[in-house]
Scaffold this motif. Structure first.
Motif, short mmCIF file in Angstrom:
data_model
loop_
_atom_site.label_atom_id
_atom_site.label_comp_id
_atom_site.label_asym_id
_atom_site.label_seq_id
_atom_site.Cartn_x
_atom_site.Cartn_y
_atom_site.Cartn_z
N ARG A 199 -1.93 4.37 9.37
CA ARG A 199 -3.19 3.70 9.04
C ARG A 199 -2.96 2.33 8.38
N PRO A 248 0.82 -1.22 0.00
CA PRO A 248 0.00 0.00 0.00
C PRO A 248 0.85 1.27 0.00
N ILE A 304 2.39 1.68 -3.70
CA ILE A 304 1.47 2.10 -4.78
C ILE A 304 1.04 3.54 -4.55
N ASP A 308 -12.58 1.46 7.02
CA ASP A 308 -12.23 2.54 6.11
C ASP A 308 -12.06 1.91 4.72
N TRP A 342 -1.46 6.11 -6.50
CA TRP A 342 -2.55 5.26 -6.95
C TRP A 342 -3.93 5.82 -6.66
N HIS A 343 -4.09 6.50 -5.54
CA HIS A 343 -5.42 6.86 -5.10
C HIS A 343 -5.43 8.26 -4.49
N GLU A 387 -11.60 3.07 1.65
CA GLU A 387 -10.51 3.48 0.75
C GLU A 387 -9.17 2.90 1.20
N LEU A 388 -8.97 2.85 2.51
CA LEU A 388 -7.75 2.24 3.03
C LEU A 388 -7.73 0.74 2.72
N ALA A 389 -8.85 0.09 2.95
CA ALA A 389 -8.94 -1.35 2.70
C ALA A 389 -8.63 -1.67 1.24
N LEU A 390 -9.10 -0.80 0.33
CA LEU A 390 -8.78 -0.96 -1.09
C LEU A 390 -7.27 -0.99 -1.32
N ALA A 391 -6.58 -0.05 -0.67
CA ALA A 391 -5.12 0.02 -0.83
C ALA A 391 -4.43 -1.18 -0.19
N LEU A 431 -6.61 9.08 -0.70
CA LEU A 431 -5.93 8.62 0.50
C LEU A 431 -5.01 9.70 0.99
#
Lengths: 202, 202
Positions: free
Chosen positions: A190, A169, A172, B158, A178-179, B160-164, A182
Protein backbone atom coordinates in the motif's frame (compact mmCIF):
# COMPACT_ATOMS: atom_id res chain seq x y z
CA UNK A 1 27.38 -12.33 8.14
CA UNK A 2 29.12 -10.99 5.06
CA UNK A 3 29.55 -7.52 6.50
CA UNK A 4 31.44 -8.84 9.47
CA UNK A 5 33.60 -11.18 7.47
CA UNK A 6 34.65 -8.56 5.00
CA UNK A 7 35.38 -6.05 7.70
CA UNK A 8 37.06 -8.11 10.33
CA UNK A 9 39.21 -10.61 8.67
CA UNK A 10 39.94 -9.60 5.10
CA UNK A 11 42.99 -11.64 4.08
CA UNK A 12 42.23 -15.11 5.24
CA UNK A 13 44.23 -18.15 4.25
CA UNK A 14 42.21 -21.31 3.68
CA UNK A 15 44.49 -23.36 5.95
CA UNK A 16 43.90 -21.09 8.96
CA UNK A 17 40.17 -20.79 9.64
CA UNK A 18 39.14 -17.79 11.73
CA UNK A 19 37.73 -18.48 15.13
CA UNK A 20 34.13 -17.90 14.20
CA UNK A 21 32.88 -19.06 17.57
CA UNK A 22 34.80 -16.30 19.33
CA UNK A 23 33.62 -13.75 16.76
CA UNK A 24 30.04 -14.74 17.31
CA UNK A 25 30.41 -14.60 21.07
CA UNK A 26 31.93 -11.12 20.84
CA UNK A 27 29.20 -9.83 18.54
CA UNK A 28 26.55 -11.43 20.69
CA UNK A 29 27.97 -9.95 23.88
CA UNK A 30 28.02 -6.49 22.27
CA UNK A 31 24.39 -6.74 21.18
CA UNK A 32 23.27 -8.14 24.52
CA UNK A 33 24.94 -5.31 26.40
CA UNK A 34 23.36 -2.71 24.10
CA UNK A 35 19.93 -4.34 24.39
CA UNK A 36 20.26 -4.30 28.16
CA UNK A 37 20.74 -0.56 28.07
CA UNK A 38 24.51 -0.08 27.83
CA UNK A 39 25.35 3.32 26.39
CA UNK A 40 27.77 3.52 23.46
CA UNK A 41 29.84 6.14 25.27
CA UNK A 42 30.52 4.00 28.30
CA UNK A 43 30.45 0.53 26.73
CA UNK A 44 34.02 -0.75 26.98
CA UNK A 45 35.98 -3.41 25.11
CA UNK A 46 36.71 -4.78 28.55
CA UNK A 47 33.03 -5.25 29.35
CA UNK A 48 32.42 -6.89 25.99
CA UNK A 49 35.41 -9.22 26.43
CA UNK A 50 34.27 -10.19 29.88
CA UNK A 51 30.71 -10.87 28.71
CA UNK A 52 31.95 -12.87 25.73
CA UNK A 53 34.37 -14.86 27.85
CA UNK A 54 37.40 -13.87 25.77
CA UNK A 55 40.45 -11.73 26.37
CA UNK A 56 40.63 -8.12 25.15
CA UNK A 57 43.45 -9.14 22.80
CA UNK A 58 41.09 -11.52 21.00
CA UNK A 59 38.80 -8.59 20.22
CA UNK A 60 41.62 -6.29 19.14
CA UNK A 61 42.99 -8.98 16.81
CA UNK A 62 39.70 -8.81 14.91
CA UNK A 63 38.57 -5.20 15.23
CA UNK A 64 40.70 -2.06 15.47
CA UNK A 65 38.39 -0.57 18.08
CA UNK A 66 34.93 -0.17 19.51
CA UNK A 67 33.48 1.75 16.56
CA UNK A 68 34.41 -0.97 14.06
CA UNK A 69 33.05 -3.67 16.33
CA UNK A 70 29.80 -1.76 16.85
CA UNK A 71 29.45 -1.23 13.15
CA UNK A 72 29.79 -4.95 12.46
CA UNK A 73 27.50 -5.87 15.34
CA UNK A 74 24.77 -3.53 14.10
CA UNK A 75 25.17 -4.74 10.51
CA UNK A 76 24.75 -8.32 11.70
CA UNK A 77 21.81 -7.35 13.88
CA UNK A 78 20.09 -5.79 10.89
CA UNK A 79 20.76 -8.76 8.61
CA UNK A 80 21.05 -8.83 4.83
CA UNK A 81 18.37 -6.97 2.84
CA UNK A 82 16.59 -8.96 0.11
CA UNK A 83 17.90 -8.97 -3.45
CA UNK A 84 15.69 -7.25 -6.07
CA UNK A 85 14.25 -9.57 -8.69
CA UNK A 86 14.43 -7.14 -11.58
CA UNK A 87 11.05 -7.62 -13.23
CA UNK A 88 9.20 -4.48 -12.21
CA UNK A 89 10.13 -1.52 -10.07
CA UNK A 90 6.89 -1.84 -8.15
CA UNK A 91 7.56 -5.48 -7.29
CA UNK A 92 11.13 -4.79 -6.16
CA UNK A 93 10.08 -1.83 -4.05
CA UNK A 94 7.44 -3.96 -2.33
CA UNK A 95 10.10 -6.60 -1.67
CA UNK A 96 12.67 -4.19 -0.24
CA UNK A 97 10.20 -2.13 1.80
CA UNK A 98 8.51 -5.23 3.13
CA UNK A 99 11.80 -6.04 4.83
CA UNK A 100 12.13 -2.65 6.57
CA UNK A 101 11.92 -3.08 10.33
CA UNK A 102 11.16 -6.78 9.90
CA UNK A 103 13.82 -8.01 12.20
CA UNK A 104 13.34 -11.28 13.99
CA UNK A 105 16.03 -10.49 16.53
CA UNK A 106 14.15 -9.21 19.58
CA UNK A 107 17.13 -7.06 20.57
CA UNK A 108 16.76 -4.96 17.47
CA UNK A 109 13.86 -2.76 18.55
CA UNK A 110 15.51 -1.93 21.87
CA UNK A 111 18.90 -1.24 20.42
CA UNK A 112 17.88 0.73 17.36
CA UNK A 113 15.37 3.10 18.91
CA UNK A 114 17.40 3.88 22.00
CA UNK A 115 20.58 4.25 19.99
CA UNK A 116 19.46 7.37 18.20
CA UNK A 117 19.74 10.02 20.88
CA UNK A 118 23.26 8.79 21.51
CA UNK A 119 24.20 8.47 17.91
CA UNK A 120 23.01 11.96 17.12
CA UNK A 121 25.20 13.43 19.80
CA UNK A 122 28.45 13.14 17.93
CA UNK A 123 29.75 12.95 14.41
CA UNK A 124 31.60 9.61 14.66
CA UNK A 125 28.51 7.97 15.96
CA UNK A 126 26.43 9.49 13.23
CA UNK A 127 28.76 8.02 10.65
CA UNK A 128 28.46 4.67 12.39
CA UNK A 129 24.69 4.86 12.04
CA UNK A 130 24.93 5.94 8.43
CA UNK A 131 27.28 3.04 7.80
CA UNK A 132 24.55 0.69 8.92
CA UNK A 133 21.65 2.44 7.17
CA UNK A 134 23.33 3.42 3.91
CA UNK A 135 23.79 -0.08 2.39
CA UNK A 136 20.04 -0.69 2.69
CA UNK A 137 19.26 2.73 1.27
CA UNK A 138 21.62 2.01 -1.64
CA UNK A 139 19.63 -1.04 -2.61
CA UNK A 140 16.36 0.91 -2.85
CA UNK A 141 18.17 3.72 -4.66
CA UNK A 142 19.32 1.35 -7.39
CA UNK A 143 15.76 0.22 -8.01
CA UNK A 144 14.58 3.83 -8.21
CA UNK A 145 17.34 4.75 -10.65
CA UNK A 146 16.42 1.77 -12.78
CA UNK A 147 12.80 2.95 -12.76
CA UNK A 148 13.80 6.37 -14.04
CA UNK A 149 15.78 4.72 -16.86
CA UNK A 150 12.94 2.39 -17.84
CA UNK A 151 10.29 5.11 -17.61
CA UNK A 152 8.43 3.35 -14.79
CA UNK A 153 9.19 6.40 -12.68
CA UNK A 154 9.11 10.13 -13.46
CA UNK A 155 12.09 11.38 -15.42
CA UNK A 156 12.55 14.27 -12.97
CA UNK A 157 12.37 12.08 -9.86
CA UNK A 158 14.25 13.27 -6.79
CA UNK A 159 15.75 9.95 -5.77
CA UNK A 160 16.75 10.92 -2.23
CA UNK A 161 13.31 12.33 -1.53
CA UNK A 162 11.63 9.26 -3.00
CA UNK A 163 13.75 7.10 -0.68
CA UNK A 164 12.38 8.99 2.31
CA UNK A 165 8.79 8.89 1.02
CA UNK A 166 8.97 5.11 0.75
CA UNK A 167 10.99 4.28 3.84
CA UNK A 168 9.43 6.78 6.26
CA UNK A 169 5.98 5.21 6.53
CA UNK A 170 7.48 1.72 6.93
CA UNK A 171 9.86 2.79 9.66
CA UNK A 172 7.39 4.76 11.74
CA UNK A 173 4.93 1.92 11.57
CA UNK A 174 7.33 -0.96 12.17
CA UNK A 175 9.80 0.66 14.55
CA UNK A 176 7.69 3.28 16.30
CA UNK A 177 4.34 1.43 15.96
CA UNK A 178 2.94 4.77 15.07
CA UNK A 179 -0.62 3.96 14.10
CA UNK A 180 -2.64 1.00 15.39
CA UNK A 181 -5.23 1.26 12.61
CA UNK A 182 -2.79 0.55 9.83
CA UNK A 183 -2.86 -3.11 8.87
CA UNK A 184 0.70 -4.32 8.64
CA UNK A 185 0.29 -7.34 6.34
CA UNK A 186 -0.08 -5.40 3.14
CA UNK A 187 1.57 -2.21 4.33
CA UNK A 188 4.57 -2.31 1.97
CA UNK A 189 2.30 -2.82 -1.00
CA UNK A 190 0.00 0.00 0.00
CA UNK A 191 2.86 2.38 0.72
CA UNK A 192 4.50 1.64 -2.62
CA UNK A 193 1.24 2.08 -4.54
CA UNK A 194 0.38 5.23 -2.61
CA UNK A 195 3.75 6.81 -3.33
CA UNK A 196 3.75 5.66 -6.96
CA UNK A 197 0.31 7.05 -7.69
CA UNK A 198 0.16 10.04 -5.37
CA UNK A 199 -2.86 11.25 -3.44
CA UNK A 200 -4.06 13.89 -5.90
CA UNK A 201 -6.61 12.96 -8.55
CA UNK A 202 -4.85 11.90 -11.76
CA UNK B 1 -0.74 24.33 28.14
CA UNK B 2 -4.38 23.65 27.27
CA UNK B 3 -4.03 19.88 27.45
CA UNK B 4 -2.83 20.03 30.99
CA UNK B 5 -5.44 22.49 32.08
CA UNK B 6 -8.34 20.53 30.70
CA UNK B 7 -7.06 17.32 32.14
CA UNK B 8 -5.86 18.31 35.52
CA UNK B 9 -8.14 20.91 36.88
CA UNK B 10 -11.42 20.94 35.04
CA UNK B 11 -13.87 22.81 37.32
CA UNK B 12 -12.01 25.90 38.39
CA UNK B 13 -13.62 28.85 40.11
CA UNK B 14 -12.28 32.26 39.08
CA UNK B 15 -11.73 33.30 42.68
CA UNK B 16 -9.44 30.37 43.45
CA UNK B 17 -6.57 30.29 40.97
CA UNK B 18 -4.80 26.94 40.68
CA UNK B 19 -1.25 26.75 41.81
CA UNK B 20 0.27 26.93 38.38
CA UNK B 21 3.77 27.24 39.74
CA UNK B 22 3.52 23.85 41.45
CA UNK B 23 2.00 22.31 38.32
CA UNK B 24 4.82 23.60 36.20
CA UNK B 25 7.42 22.35 38.66
CA UNK B 26 5.81 18.90 38.68
CA UNK B 27 5.63 18.69 34.89
CA UNK B 28 9.15 19.97 34.61
CA UNK B 29 10.47 17.46 37.14
CA UNK B 30 8.75 14.65 35.25
CA UNK B 31 10.28 15.69 31.93
CA UNK B 32 13.72 16.21 33.43
CA UNK B 33 13.71 12.77 35.00
CA UNK B 34 12.62 11.17 31.71
CA UNK B 35 15.25 13.10 29.74
CA UNK B 36 17.89 11.96 32.21
CA UNK B 37 17.00 8.37 31.46
CA UNK B 38 14.35 7.46 34.04
CA UNK B 39 12.28 4.53 32.86
CA UNK B 40 8.50 4.85 32.91
CA UNK B 41 8.18 1.56 34.79
CA UNK B 42 10.32 2.63 37.69
CA UNK B 43 9.65 6.37 37.72
CA UNK B 44 7.75 7.03 40.94
CA UNK B 45 5.45 9.81 42.07
CA UNK B 46 7.77 10.04 45.05
CA UNK B 47 10.79 10.77 42.86
CA UNK B 48 8.83 13.35 40.89
CA UNK B 49 7.58 15.02 44.07
CA UNK B 50 11.06 15.13 45.51
CA UNK B 51 12.54 16.59 42.32
CA UNK B 52 9.75 19.17 42.07
CA UNK B 53 10.08 20.11 45.72
CA UNK B 54 6.43 19.36 46.51
CA UNK B 55 4.66 16.72 48.55
CA UNK B 56 3.15 13.63 46.94
CA UNK B 57 -0.30 14.85 47.99
CA UNK B 58 0.15 17.95 45.83
CA UNK B 59 0.62 15.72 42.81
CA UNK B 60 -2.32 13.46 43.67
CA UNK B 61 -4.58 16.48 44.10
CA UNK B 62 -3.97 17.29 40.43
CA UNK B 63 -3.47 13.91 38.75
CA UNK B 64 -5.07 10.58 39.61
CA UNK B 65 -1.80 8.76 38.97
CA UNK B 66 1.44 8.46 37.08
CA UNK B 67 -0.13 7.67 33.69
CA UNK B 68 -2.27 10.81 33.72
CA UNK B 69 0.67 12.94 34.77
CA UNK B 70 2.89 11.43 32.07
CA UNK B 71 0.25 12.02 29.48
CA UNK B 72 -0.01 15.70 30.40
CA UNK B 73 3.74 16.07 30.61
CA UNK B 74 4.24 14.59 27.14
CA UNK B 75 1.42 16.67 25.68
CA UNK B 76 3.06 19.81 27.07
CA UNK B 77 6.46 18.69 25.83
CA UNK B 78 5.09 18.28 22.33
CA UNK B 79 3.31 21.63 22.35
CA UNK B 80 0.28 22.71 20.37
CA UNK B 81 0.22 21.91 16.66
CA UNK B 82 -0.43 24.80 14.26
CA UNK B 83 -3.97 25.65 13.15
CA UNK B 84 -4.77 25.07 9.46
CA UNK B 85 -5.54 28.20 7.48
CA UNK B 86 -8.16 26.67 5.21
CA UNK B 87 -7.20 28.07 1.82
CA UNK B 88 -5.65 25.05 0.12
CA UNK B 89 -5.03 21.51 1.26
CA UNK B 90 -1.45 21.69 0.03
CA UNK B 91 -0.74 24.81 2.07
CA UNK B 92 -2.27 23.36 5.24
CA UNK B 93 -0.39 20.10 4.85
CA UNK B 94 2.89 21.98 4.47
CA UNK B 95 2.04 23.95 7.62
CA UNK B 96 1.16 20.90 9.71
CA UNK B 97 3.99 18.70 8.47
CA UNK B 98 6.50 21.50 8.84
CA UNK B 99 5.80 21.34 12.58
CA UNK B 100 6.45 17.60 12.89
CA UNK B 101 9.50 16.96 15.05
CA UNK B 102 10.14 20.69 15.29
CA UNK B 103 10.38 20.85 19.00
CA UNK B 104 12.49 23.51 20.60
CA UNK B 105 12.58 21.69 23.91
CA UNK B 106 15.93 19.87 23.92
CA UNK B 107 14.49 17.16 26.16
CA UNK B 108 12.09 16.07 23.44
CA UNK B 109 14.45 14.06 21.27
CA UNK B 110 15.82 12.12 24.23
CA UNK B 111 12.47 11.42 25.76
CA UNK B 112 10.53 10.56 22.62
CA UNK B 113 12.99 8.21 20.97
CA UNK B 114 13.94 6.31 24.09
CA UNK B 115 10.33 6.11 25.21
CA UNK B 116 9.26 3.82 22.43
CA UNK B 117 10.74 0.48 23.44
CA UNK B 118 9.17 0.99 26.83
CA UNK B 119 5.86 2.19 25.54
CA UNK B 120 5.54 -0.74 23.19
CA UNK B 121 6.01 -3.21 26.01
CA UNK B 122 2.55 -2.83 27.46
CA UNK B 123 -0.92 -1.83 26.43
CA UNK B 124 -1.48 1.00 28.93
CA UNK B 125 1.72 2.64 27.80
CA UNK B 126 0.74 2.24 24.21
CA UNK B 127 -2.48 4.07 24.88
CA UNK B 128 -0.52 6.80 26.61
CA UNK B 129 1.58 7.21 23.49
CA UNK B 130 -1.47 7.17 21.26
CA UNK B 131 -3.03 9.80 23.48
CA UNK B 132 -0.13 12.09 22.72
CA UNK B 133 0.15 11.30 19.01
CA UNK B 134 -3.52 11.07 18.08
CA UNK B 135 -4.49 14.75 18.52
CA UNK B 136 -1.79 15.74 16.02
CA UNK B 137 -2.83 13.01 13.64
CA UNK B 138 -6.44 14.20 13.91
CA UNK B 139 -5.49 17.65 12.70
CA UNK B 140 -3.86 16.30 9.53
CA UNK B 141 -6.75 13.88 9.04
CA UNK B 142 -9.25 16.78 8.98
CA UNK B 143 -7.30 18.51 6.24
CA UNK B 144 -7.17 15.29 4.20
CA UNK B 145 -10.91 14.73 4.60
CA UNK B 146 -11.54 18.28 3.50
CA UNK B 147 -9.36 17.64 0.42
CA UNK B 148 -11.44 14.63 -0.55
CA UNK B 149 -14.61 16.73 -0.24
CA UNK B 150 -13.25 19.62 -2.30
CA UNK B 151 -11.73 17.32 -4.94
CA UNK B 152 -8.17 18.45 -4.20
CA UNK B 153 -7.46 14.83 -3.24
CA UNK B 154 -8.51 11.52 -4.81
CA UNK B 155 -12.07 10.48 -4.05
CA UNK B 156 -10.91 6.97 -3.07
CA UNK B 157 -8.14 8.22 -0.77
CA UNK B 158 -7.18 5.96 2.11
CA UNK B 159 -6.90 8.64 4.79
CA UNK B 160 -4.99 6.58 7.36
CA UNK B 161 -2.45 5.51 4.77
CA UNK B 162 -2.07 9.07 3.50
CA UNK B 163 -1.38 10.18 7.08
CA UNK B 164 1.50 7.71 7.27
CA UNK B 165 2.83 8.67 3.82
CA UNK B 166 3.02 12.31 4.87
CA UNK B 167 4.18 11.94 8.46
CA UNK B 168 6.67 9.08 7.99
CA UNK B 169 9.29 10.97 5.98
CA UNK B 170 9.11 13.96 8.34
CA UNK B 171 9.52 11.85 11.46
CA UNK B 172 12.42 9.73 10.24
CA UNK B 173 14.24 12.79 9.08
CA UNK B 174 13.55 15.05 12.06
CA UNK B 175 13.55 12.50 14.88
CA UNK B 176 15.88 9.81 13.57
CA UNK B 177 18.01 12.11 11.34
CA UNK B 178 17.78 9.38 8.83
CA UNK B 179 19.42 10.90 5.79
CA UNK B 180 22.09 13.61 5.83
CA UNK B 181 21.59 14.49 2.18
CA UNK B 182 18.02 15.65 2.61
CA UNK B 183 17.84 19.39 3.02
CA UNK B 184 15.56 20.12 5.91
CA UNK B 185 14.50 23.70 5.12
CA UNK B 186 12.03 22.82 2.42
CA UNK B 187 11.44 19.24 3.46
CA UNK B 188 7.76 19.59 4.36
CA UNK B 189 7.01 21.24 1.04
CA UNK B 190 8.87 18.57 -0.92
CA UNK B 191 7.27 15.72 1.01
CA UNK B 192 3.79 17.16 0.49
CA UNK B 193 4.35 17.73 -3.23
CA UNK B 194 5.95 14.30 -3.64
CA UNK B 195 3.03 12.56 -1.94
CA UNK B 196 0.43 14.68 -3.77
CA UNK B 197 1.88 14.01 -7.20
CA UNK B 198 3.35 10.53 -6.79
CA UNK B 199 6.58 9.25 -8.29
CA UNK B 200 5.12 7.60 -11.41
CA UNK B 201 4.87 9.58 -14.62
CA UNK B 202 1.45 11.24 -14.87
Amino acid sequence: MSDMTSHADAPRSPGRPRSSRADEAIIDATLNLLAEGAKIDTLSIEAIASRAGVGKATIYRRWPGKEALLRDALAILKGTPPTPIGRSVREDLVLLLGAVGRNTDPRSEKIMSCLLPEVNRNQDRYELYQGVVEPRRARVREVLERGVRTGELRADLDIELALALLTGPMLIQRVLRWHPELDDDVLAERVVDGVLEGIQPR
